[in-house]
Design a protein around this motif. Sequence first.
Motif, PDB file in Angstrom:
ATOM      1  N   GLU A 144      -2.710   1.835   3.366  1.00  0.00           N
ATOM      2  CA  GLU A 144      -1.795   2.301   4.413  1.00  0.00           C
ATOM      3  C   GLU A 144      -1.992   1.467   5.666  1.00  0.00           C
ATOM      4  O   GLU A 144      -3.123   1.213   6.081  1.00  0.00           O
TER       5      GLU A 144
ATOM      6  N   GLU B  63      -0.601   1.017   9.799  1.00  0.00           N
ATOM      7  CA  GLU B  63       0.113   1.654  10.913  1.00  0.00           C
ATOM      8  C   GLU B  63       0.060   0.714  12.106  1.00  0.00           C
ATOM      9  O   GLU B  63      -1.015   0.293  12.529  1.00  0.00           O
ATOM     10  N   ASN B  64       1.222   0.386  12.611  1.00  0.00           N
ATOM     11  CA  ASN B  64       1.346  -0.514  13.760  1.00  0.00           C
ATOM     12  C   ASN B  64       0.512  -1.783  13.596  1.00  0.00           C
ATOM     13  O   ASN B  64      -0.214  -2.204  14.496  1.00  0.00           O
ATOM     14  N   GLY B  65       0.600  -2.383  12.429  1.00  0.00           N
ATOM     15  CA  GLY B  65      -0.047  -3.665  12.178  1.00  0.00           C
ATOM     16  C   GLY B  65      -1.521  -3.574  11.847  1.00  0.00           C
ATOM     17  O   GLY B  65      -2.144  -4.594  11.547  1.00  0.00           O
ATOM     18  N   ASN B  66      -2.083  -2.372  11.922  1.00  0.00           N
ATOM     19  CA  ASN B  66      -3.489  -2.191  11.569  1.00  0.00           C
ATOM     20  C   ASN B  66      -3.607  -1.507  10.216  1.00  0.00           C
ATOM     21  O   ASN B  66      -2.713  -0.777   9.800  1.00  0.00           O
ATOM     22  N   VAL B  67      -4.740  -1.733   9.592  1.00  0.00           N
ATOM     23  CA  VAL B  67      -5.003  -1.012   8.346  1.00  0.00           C
ATOM     24  C   VAL B  67      -5.395   0.413   8.702  1.00  0.00           C
ATOM     25  O   VAL B  67      -6.375   0.638   9.413  1.00  0.00           O
ATOM     26  N   GLN B  68      -4.613   1.360   8.255  1.00  0.00           N
ATOM     27  CA  GLN B  68      -4.927   2.772   8.487  1.00  0.00           C
ATOM     28  C   GLN B  68      -5.984   3.226   7.492  1.00  0.00           C
ATOM     29  O   GLN B  68      -6.839   4.036   7.788  1.00  0.00           O
TER      30      GLN B  68
ATOM     31  N   ILE C  76      -7.703   1.699   3.471  1.00  0.00           N
ATOM     32  CA  ILE C  76      -7.627   1.161   2.115  1.00  0.00           C
ATOM     33  C   ILE C  76      -8.639   1.963   1.324  1.00  0.00           C
ATOM     34  O   ILE C  76      -9.820   1.986   1.664  1.00  0.00           O
ATOM     35  N   GLY C  77      -8.168   2.651   0.356  1.00  0.00           N
ATOM     36  CA  GLY C  77      -9.079   3.527  -0.376  1.00  0.00           C
ATOM     37  C   GLY C  77      -8.976   3.299  -1.864  1.00  0.00           C
ATOM     38  O   GLY C  77      -7.911   2.977  -2.396  1.00  0.00           O
ATOM     39  N   LYS C  78     -10.117   3.438  -2.500  1.00  0.00           N
ATOM     40  CA  LYS C  78     -10.117   3.400  -3.960  1.00  0.00           C
ATOM     41  C   LYS C  78     -10.822   4.656  -4.431  1.00  0.00           C
ATOM     42  O   LYS C  78     -11.815   5.067  -3.822  1.00  0.00           O
TER      43      LYS C  78
ATOM     44  N   LEU D  43      -5.888  -7.847  -2.944  1.00  0.00           N
ATOM     45  CA  LEU D  43      -5.648  -7.006  -1.764  1.00  0.00           C
ATOM     46  C   LEU D  43      -4.953  -7.796  -0.663  1.00  0.00           C
ATOM     47  O   LEU D  43      -4.150  -7.246   0.103  1.00  0.00           O
TER      48      LEU D  43
ATOM     49  N   LEU E 289      -1.709  -6.506   1.273  1.00  0.00           N
ATOM     50  CA  LEU E 289      -1.715  -6.298   2.729  1.00  0.00           C
ATOM     51  C   LEU E 289      -0.697  -7.197   3.428  1.00  0.00           C
ATOM     52  O   LEU E 289      -0.010  -6.767   4.361  1.00  0.00           O
TER      53      LEU E 289
ATOM     54  N   TYR F  72       1.974  -6.222   6.194  1.00  0.00           N
ATOM     55  CA  TYR F  72       1.936  -6.867   7.524  1.00  0.00           C
ATOM     56  C   TYR F  72       3.298  -7.510   7.844  1.00  0.00           C
ATOM     57  O   TYR F  72       3.767  -7.456   8.990  1.00  0.00           O
TER      58      TYR F  72
ATOM     59  N   ILE G 212       6.070   3.664  16.240  1.00  0.00           N
ATOM     60  CA  ILE G 212       5.182   3.882  15.089  1.00  0.00           C
ATOM     61  C   ILE G 212       5.801   3.209  13.868  1.00  0.00           C
ATOM     62  O   ILE G 212       6.950   3.502  13.506  1.00  0.00           O
TER      63      ILE G 212
ATOM     64  N   ARG H 252       4.937   2.311   9.841  1.00  0.00           N
ATOM     65  CA  ARG H 252       3.986   2.617   8.770  1.00  0.00           C
ATOM     66  C   ARG H 252       4.419   1.980   7.450  1.00  0.00           C
ATOM     67  O   ARG H 252       5.626   1.871   7.178  1.00  0.00           O
TER      68      ARG H 252
ATOM     69  N   PHE I 208     -13.019   2.002   2.344  1.00  0.00           N
ATOM     70  CA  PHE I 208     -13.277   3.346   1.809  1.00  0.00           C
ATOM     71  C   PHE I 208     -13.262   3.310   0.293  1.00  0.00           C
ATOM     72  O   PHE I 208     -12.399   2.663  -0.297  1.00  0.00           O
ATOM     73  N   VAL I 209     -14.153   4.073  -0.316  1.00  0.00           N
ATOM     74  CA  VAL I 209     -14.077   4.294  -1.759  1.00  0.00           C
ATOM     75  C   VAL I 209     -14.525   5.721  -2.047  1.00  0.00           C
ATOM     76  O   VAL I 209     -15.434   6.237  -1.382  1.00  0.00           O
ATOM     77  N   GLU I 210     -13.866   6.331  -3.000  1.00  0.00           N
ATOM     78  CA  GLU I 210     -14.222   7.693  -3.409  1.00  0.00           C
ATOM     79  C   GLU I 210     -14.568   7.671  -4.886  1.00  0.00           C
ATOM     80  O   GLU I 210     -13.888   6.991  -5.657  1.00  0.00           O
TER      81      GLU I 210
ATOM     82  N   ILE J 110     -13.565  -4.463  -0.113  1.00  0.00           N
ATOM     83  CA  ILE J 110     -12.322  -4.268   0.653  1.00  0.00           C
ATOM     84  C   ILE J 110     -12.403  -5.002   1.996  1.00  0.00           C
ATOM     85  O   ILE J 110     -11.404  -5.525   2.492  1.00  0.00           O
TER      86      ILE J 110
ATOM     87  N   PHE K 114     -10.798  -8.355   2.760  1.00  0.00           N
ATOM     88  CA  PHE K 114      -9.356  -8.527   2.832  1.00  0.00           C
ATOM     89  C   PHE K 114      -8.710  -7.836   4.029  1.00  0.00           C
ATOM     90  O   PHE K 114      -7.640  -8.217   4.475  1.00  0.00           O
ATOM     91  N   THR K 115      -9.371  -6.811   4.533  1.00  0.00           N
ATOM     92  CA  THR K 115      -8.725  -6.042   5.587  1.00  0.00           C
ATOM     93  C   THR K 115      -8.895  -6.715   6.954  1.00  0.00           C
ATOM     94  O   THR K 115      -9.769  -7.551   7.135  1.00  0.00           O
ATOM     95  N   LYS K 116      -8.018  -6.328   7.890  1.00  0.00           N
ATOM     96  CA  LYS K 116      -8.127  -6.843   9.261  1.00  0.00           C
ATOM     97  C   LYS K 116      -9.084  -5.960  10.060  1.00  0.00           C
ATOM     98  O   LYS K 116      -9.296  -4.802   9.716  1.00  0.00           O
TER      99      LYS K 116
ATOM    100  N   PRO L 298     -10.219   8.060   4.650  1.00  0.00           N
ATOM    101  CA  PRO L 298      -9.185   7.814   5.644  1.00  0.00           C
ATOM    102  C   PRO L 298      -8.180   8.948   5.628  1.00  0.00           C
ATOM    103  O   PRO L 298      -7.946   9.573   4.599  1.00  0.00           O
TER     104      PRO L 298
END
Lengths: 481, 445
Positions: A33, A35-40, A42-44, A120, A124, A128, A142, A144, B65-67, B86, B89-91, B326
Motif C-alpha cells: 500500500e 499513500e501520497n508517494g510513501n509506502v504505507q 508492505i506486508g507478507k 517488489l 512499487l 509510484y 490523499i 492511495r 512487515f511480515v506476519e 522488503i 525495495f521500499t522507500k 501496518p
Amino acid sequence: MRDELRWIMDEAKKRGVTYSDVRLIEDEIETIETENGNVQGIGKSFSKGFGIRVVFNGAWGFSSSSKVDKLEMEKVLDEAINIAKASSKIKKEDVILSDIEIYEDEYTPDIKIDPFTVGLDKKLNLLYEVDKIMSNYKPVKIRRGSLYFNKQKKYFVSTEGSFIVQDRIVSGSGIEAYAIGDTGEVQRRSYPAALGGDFSVSGWEFIESLKLIENSDRVAKQSVELLSAKPCPQGYMDIVISGDQMALQVHESLGHPVELDRVFGMEASYAGTSFLTLEKLNNFMYGSKKVNITADATIPHALGGFKYDDEGVKAQRVYLVKEGLFVGYLTSRETAHKVSLKPMGAMRADGWNRIPLIRMTSINLEPGDMTFENLISGIKEGIYVETNKSWSIDDKRLNFQFGCEIGWEIKDGKLGDMIKNPTYTGISYEFWRSCDGIGNKGLWHVWGVPNCGKGEPPQIMQVSHGTAPARFRNVRVGVVR
Amino acid sequence: MRGKEEILNVLKNGLKFSSGDEIELLYLGRESSLTRYANSYIHQNVKEGNSQIRVRVIKNKKIGFVETNNLTTEGIKKAVKDAEEILNFTKEDASFVKLPEKEEVKDVKTFFDENLKVTPSDMADKVKNVIDKASKKSLTAAGALSVDFEEYAVVNSRGIEVYQPYSSITLTTVIMGEDSSGFADRFSMRFNDINEIELADEAIEKALTGKNPKDLEPGKYEVILSPYAVEDILFFFAYLSFGAKSFHLDTSFMSGKLNEKVFGENITIWDDGYDTLGAPISFDFEGVPKKKVVLIQNGIAKNVVYDSYHAYKFDKENTGHALPQPNSLGPFALNLFMKEGESNLVDMIKNIKKGIYISRFHYTNPIDPKRVIITGMTRDGTFLIEDGKISHPVKNLRFTQDMVELMNNVLEISKERKLQRGDAHVSVVPYIRVKDFNFTGKTEF
C-alpha cells in the motif's frame, strides 16, 4: 502430508462419525500500500493449519489447529467429536447430507505470471508512477494505491473418499484520489472499482491489464471536478448504473438473499434472513423479463470461481433468476437435502480455522443487448452513476440504499453535467422489475469482490459478479439527510 | 494458551535475528469456541486456535512487515529475514521517527482462569436456557455464545516487553415471532457473569410487544436510541473522526476544530483503556500503555488519539492507541465511554408527544464520511410513542442522519449505561433522546 490426511479420516471413521472432512490450507499473502508517494505498508503473511468437521450423533462439530502433525490431528478430531456431542444436546433432527459424486483430483488454475516472482521494485514503481500522475492535481490531498497477491494450496479429504488438492493465485489492485476543497469538503474517486479495486484468479498479467497508469489522471481530475459539481437531483427518475456499481447491487439484493442457509434463518442473529422464502421458488417474479442471473463458479479467472467447493462439490453454473423468475438458491449439501435440491457447490470457508458456509461464487447479471449509448438515449430525464461509495440494506434484503462516487445528469438521451454524492434507493424486487435494459457482452466484466462478510465468527470471502451497465425506470434518487 | 514466559521468550529470541536499526515483534494469540444457534437448535459449533507474530523491521527509515503463524525458531527467523528483504525495495518514510520507548504499564486484570474450565456442554446448556425461555412463549431463538481467550505481547528493540492475557464471553440472541423480533446481547470477562435468563427476557419482551407492526411514513421524528444504537454511532466517530490520521488528513469533522464546540453541551465522550467499567486493556498493539483521552468535553472537541507514528510526526503525546501495524486506519479509540445523564428510559418515553423508540440499527454505513452522515435501518423492535406511552410497533425504517447534528440534538441522557461490545471495540453507552431524527424510507416488515 497426504498420508496423514487420509489417516485422520480413517481415525474419524473408527470413532464412529457419520461424516467427516479435513481441510489443510497453506496461504501466502503479499500486500503493498502506498499513500501520497510513501509506502504505507508492505506486508507478507504466511499461514498454515487444518480444520476437521464431523457429524456425530447427528450434529455438527468442528475444531482446528495451526500445529500440523498427527498427534495434533487426533486431538483436534476428538475436540470436534466432543463439540458435536454438545451440539446434539440441542438438535431438532439429524444432519443429513445430499449425496454427491466423489472426486480424487488436483487442480491448478491457468496463471501466466506468478505474481510472487515479480520483483517488489516493479510493483512499487507501478504505484509510484500512479501517485506521481495523481499528484499533478493540487486539491488531491490523499493519493492511495494498493496491490494484493495471494497464493494458496488447499487439501480437502473426506470420509466419503474425496481427495482434492486445489491451487489458487489471486491478484488485485486499486487506486484512489481524495480531493479536499477549501471548505473541507472531501470527494473520492476510485479505479477500477471501490473497496480495494478489482481482483481475479490470475497472475501479474491481470495487474497489467488494469491499466492503472493510463487511468490515474482521469481519476484524480474527476475527484477535483466533483468538488464543484452539481448536487444529485432529488425525486423519482430513470437511472443507468455502471457495471462496477451493478456488481454491488447484484451482491446485496440478490446474492445474499438466495443463500439458502440465510433463508432457513441460520444467519438470523447476525446479518438477518431473506425475503426470498421457499414458497417463492419458481413462483415469484424477482425482476423484469430482461433479468437473468446465474451463479457460475466455472468462469475462468473469476474471483468467485474454483473447481470444487469446500464440501468437494464440483463447480457449476446454475440460474438463480431466469427471465425475471426466481428459480434457484445457493446451497450446501445439508440445506439442499432439506429442500430436495441438488447441491450446486457454494460451500466455502475463508481459512483452515473456519467452517464452510454457503457463500456466493460468481453471481452474474447475464449480459443484454444494448450499447451504452442505447441505455442513455432511452432516457428523457435521469442520471447515470458510477462506483460505489456506500451501501446498506435491511435484514431481509428488501430496502436498499446505495451511494456512488460520481454521476452525470441525463437529459434528452444524452449525458449532461457531472453530479456529486448521487444516491438511489428502492425495494429489491420492485427495483429489478423496473429494469428495461442491460448492456451487451462487450460491456460485461467479471468484477472481483474480495471482502464479502458473513457468519459468526465473521468470515471474509472472495466472490465475483459479472455485470454490465443497466437501466432502471422511476427510481428514487438523491436521498439526503 | 501459551503463557507469558513462553511468548516473551519467543519474541525476545526474535529480536536477535535482525540486523536493522529497530525491530518490533507483536504476538496475537487466540483460542475461540463458538456455539451458534438458530431456529432453536445448535447449527454451528466450532473451536479455533491460531497464533501469529507480526514482525516490523526498520533500517534507515525504511520499514518492512511480515506476519507468520510459524512460531518455530526457524519460522520467526525467516519472518525477520523476509521483513528485511522488503527494506531493499521500499522507500524511506521521512515521517517515521522511531519505535516507541518503554513506559510503565499498570496491571489490570483481564483474564479469569475459571473460563478455562468451560466445556462445549456448558456452552450448550447456557444456550438451551435461552431457547427454552423462547419456546415457552412460542418464539424461536437464534444467536451465538462465544468464549474467547486471547494473548497479546509486544517486544521491541527499545526495551518494550509487555504481555497480557484476555478472556471474554459474548452471548447474543435474536428471538423471533411470526412478524416480530427482539435482540439482546451481553459481554463479560467471566462466563458465570453472563445472565442468559435476563438476556432472553429482554429479547422476548421486545418480540412479544413487537407483534403486528404497522406502517409509518418516514420523516423527522423525536427518537429514543437504545445503547445498542448509541454504540453504533460511537463506532463511526471512532472509525471516521477520533483518530489522529483522519484528523491530520483533514478528513475528520474535528479537523481544525479543536477547542471548538462541535456537539451539544450535554455530550462528553472519552476513551479509557484502564476503566474496569469497560473492557480494560493495558497497552496498545505497540506495547504503549493506554492513556485516558477526553475526546469531547461538554460538546467541545478536545483531543484525538495517537499512536507512535502520528505522535512523533506531529509532536504530540502518544496516547497508546496503535492498531497492529501496518494499518491504513491509523490510531483507533477502542474503549469509548459516553457520560451518563440524569434521566431514565421511563421518563424519556413520558417526555415524548410523538416519537419513535429504536431498539437497534442494522447495516449502517457512511454516505459522507467526513460529515459522519450515516444511513441504515432499524431492526428488532421499532415502536411508535404517542402522548408519553409506547403506542404500537412499527415496521422498520431507513434513516439517513448527520450524526454530528444528532449529537447537537440530544435532549436527554440516561443515568443507566450498558457495556456494549462492537465489532472491534467496547463502549459504555446510555440511552439518549434525540430530536429531529431523519427517517428517509421504509420497508415491508
